[in-house]
Design an enzyme around this catalytic site. Structure first.
Site, PDB file in Angstrom:
ATOM      1  N   ASP A  35       0.795  -1.251   0.000  1.00  0.00           N
ATOM      2  CA  ASP A  35       0.000   0.000   0.000  1.00  0.00           C
ATOM      3  C   ASP A  35       0.823   1.295   0.000  1.00  0.00           C
ATOM      4  O   ASP A  35       0.478   2.248   0.733  1.00  0.00           O
ATOM      5  CB  ASP A  35      -0.961   0.019   1.199  1.00  0.00           C
ATOM      6  CG  ASP A  35      -1.929  -1.151   1.194  1.00  0.00           C
ATOM      7  OD1 ASP A  35      -1.910  -1.952   0.240  1.00  0.00           O
ATOM      8  OD2 ASP A  35      -2.705  -1.272   2.166  1.00  0.00           O
ATOM      9  N   LYS A 140      -6.539  -5.041  -3.118  1.00  0.00           N
ATOM     10  CA  LYS A 140      -7.126  -5.725  -1.959  1.00  0.00           C
ATOM     11  C   LYS A 140      -8.174  -4.823  -1.318  1.00  0.00           C
ATOM     12  O   LYS A 140      -7.936  -3.627  -1.114  1.00  0.00           O
ATOM     13  CB  LYS A 140      -6.037  -6.124  -0.958  1.00  0.00           C
ATOM     14  CG  LYS A 140      -5.262  -4.972  -0.341  1.00  0.00           C
ATOM     15  CD  LYS A 140      -4.145  -5.516   0.524  1.00  0.00           C
ATOM     16  CE  LYS A 140      -3.385  -4.451   1.281  1.00  0.00           C
ATOM     17  NZ  LYS A 140      -4.142  -3.665   2.242  1.00  0.00           N
ATOM     18  N   CYS A 173      -2.005  -2.507   7.853  1.00  0.00           N
ATOM     19  CA  CYS A 173      -1.971  -3.456   6.728  1.00  0.00           C
ATOM     20  C   CYS A 173      -0.733  -4.341   6.731  1.00  0.00           C
ATOM     21  O   CYS A 173      -0.792  -5.500   6.309  1.00  0.00           O
ATOM     22  CB  CYS A 173      -2.125  -2.714   5.413  1.00  0.00           C
ATOM     23  SG  CYS A 173      -3.793  -2.026   5.251  1.00  0.00           S
TER      24      CYS A 173
HETATM   25  C1  C5J Z   1      -3.013   0.574   5.569  1.00  0.00           C
HETATM   26  C2  C5J Z   1      -4.747   1.841   6.660  1.00  0.00           C
HETATM   27  N1  C5J Z   1      -2.507   0.350   4.359  1.00  0.00           N
HETATM   28  N2  C5J Z   1      -3.951   2.243   7.649  1.00  0.00           N
HETATM   29  N3  C5J Z   1      -4.267   1.126   5.618  1.00  0.00           N
HETATM   30  O1  C5J Z   1      -2.383   0.348   6.576  1.00  0.00           O
HETATM   31  O2  C5J Z   1      -5.922   2.129   6.692  1.00  0.00           O
END
Ligand code: C5J
Length: 262
Positions: A35, A140, A173
């Site tokens: 991400d 995802k 994540c």
């Molecule tokens: C991730 C989030 N990628 N913190 N998303 O950690 O909402």
């Protein structure tokens, strides 16, 4: 040498890690980049809109660029994930859609398009870590990279047993993905300077939780330890793009050599 699964074995690299050294072979290891999206890292994105200091995540970019270059040079499988949803949000649970702030939630319009919606500018990966041709880009809908995706199938079909896990955010994540991977039998090395959190205390405790109790979820090491184990220095790694030279000591499995240039 060929493994029981029929995959070629490469010489193992040994990474100085906590709680003890992590052994990997590039042919059976994937670099997973979680991400690294504009919505989390850039001014004007979702993360900043929620009041977070995005510079804490931007620190991850430079060391992760070096690791990505090293993974490409070693011919590791590279997987980039993106958290996000369909434009009609039919894959976003109402409970998730309701989170955030009244005026800034998933799907809200913002300076980088609709927040965490596929195809919008903010949903994209930052330019510095742009996926190369042929690398997996995995969309995802959840926090974990295994939930409602074909990640496990991709890894098993390639004979992957170890994951180098990087990206953001450490406690959300990254952690969810490491826990999912660990339960599925994958061995995870988390690179401490290649994962980031908006909350310094979550970064520290999140990393400690992974390696605690003899490595309850996996291993933790700085990226320098991985580069040392792969016998790459920073100058070797930086600038090596997909298709770049392979360090001689790492070799390339016959089946992968045959597929290069596909
Ligand atoms: C991730 C989030 N990628 N913190 N998303 O950690 O909402």
């Amino acid at each position: 040498m060929t493994s029981m699964l029929g995959f070629e074995q490469e010489p193992a690299a040994v990474v100085a890690a906590e709680p003890y050294p992590f052994c990997l072979a590039p042919a059976t290891t994937a670099l997973v980049i979680i991400d690294m999206q504009r919505d989390f890292l850039e001014p004007g994105g979702f993360g900043e809109g929620l009041g977070n200091d995005v510079s804490l995540l931007q620190r991850v970019v430079a060391p992760l660029q070096r690791v990505l270059a090293a993974a490409r040079a070693s011919r590791m499988l590279v997987i980039h994930t993106r958290e996000g949803h369909r434009s009609d949000m039919s894959d976003c649970p109402p409970s998730k859609a309701a989170r955030g702030r009244l005026d800034l939630r998933i799907g809200s319009p913002g300076p980088k398009g609709r927040v965490l919606i596929r195809g919008e500018l903010g949903h994209g990966i930052v330019d510095e870590l742009a996926p190369a041709d042929g690398e997996v880009v995995l969309d995802k809908p959840g926090k974990g990279a295994f939930y409602a995706t074909d990640l496990e199938l991709l890894l098993r079909n390639r004979g992957i047993t170890s994951l180098i896990v990087t990206g953001v955010t450490t406690e959300v994540c990254v952690h969810t993905t490491v826990r999912e991977a660990n339960d599925r039998g994958f061995e995870c090395l988390v690179l401490s300077d290649c994962v980031g959190s908006y909350f310094p205390e979550f970064q520290r405790v999140g990393l400690a939780m992974i390696a605690a109790q003899g490595g309850i979820f996996g291993w933790v090491a700085p990226s320098r330890a991985l580069l040392d184990a792969l016998l790459l220095d920073d100058s070797d790694a930086v600038g090596v793009s997909a298709g770049g030279a392979v360090p001689a000591h790492l070799g390339v499995p016959a089946e992968q050599s045959a597929n290069q240039g596909d």
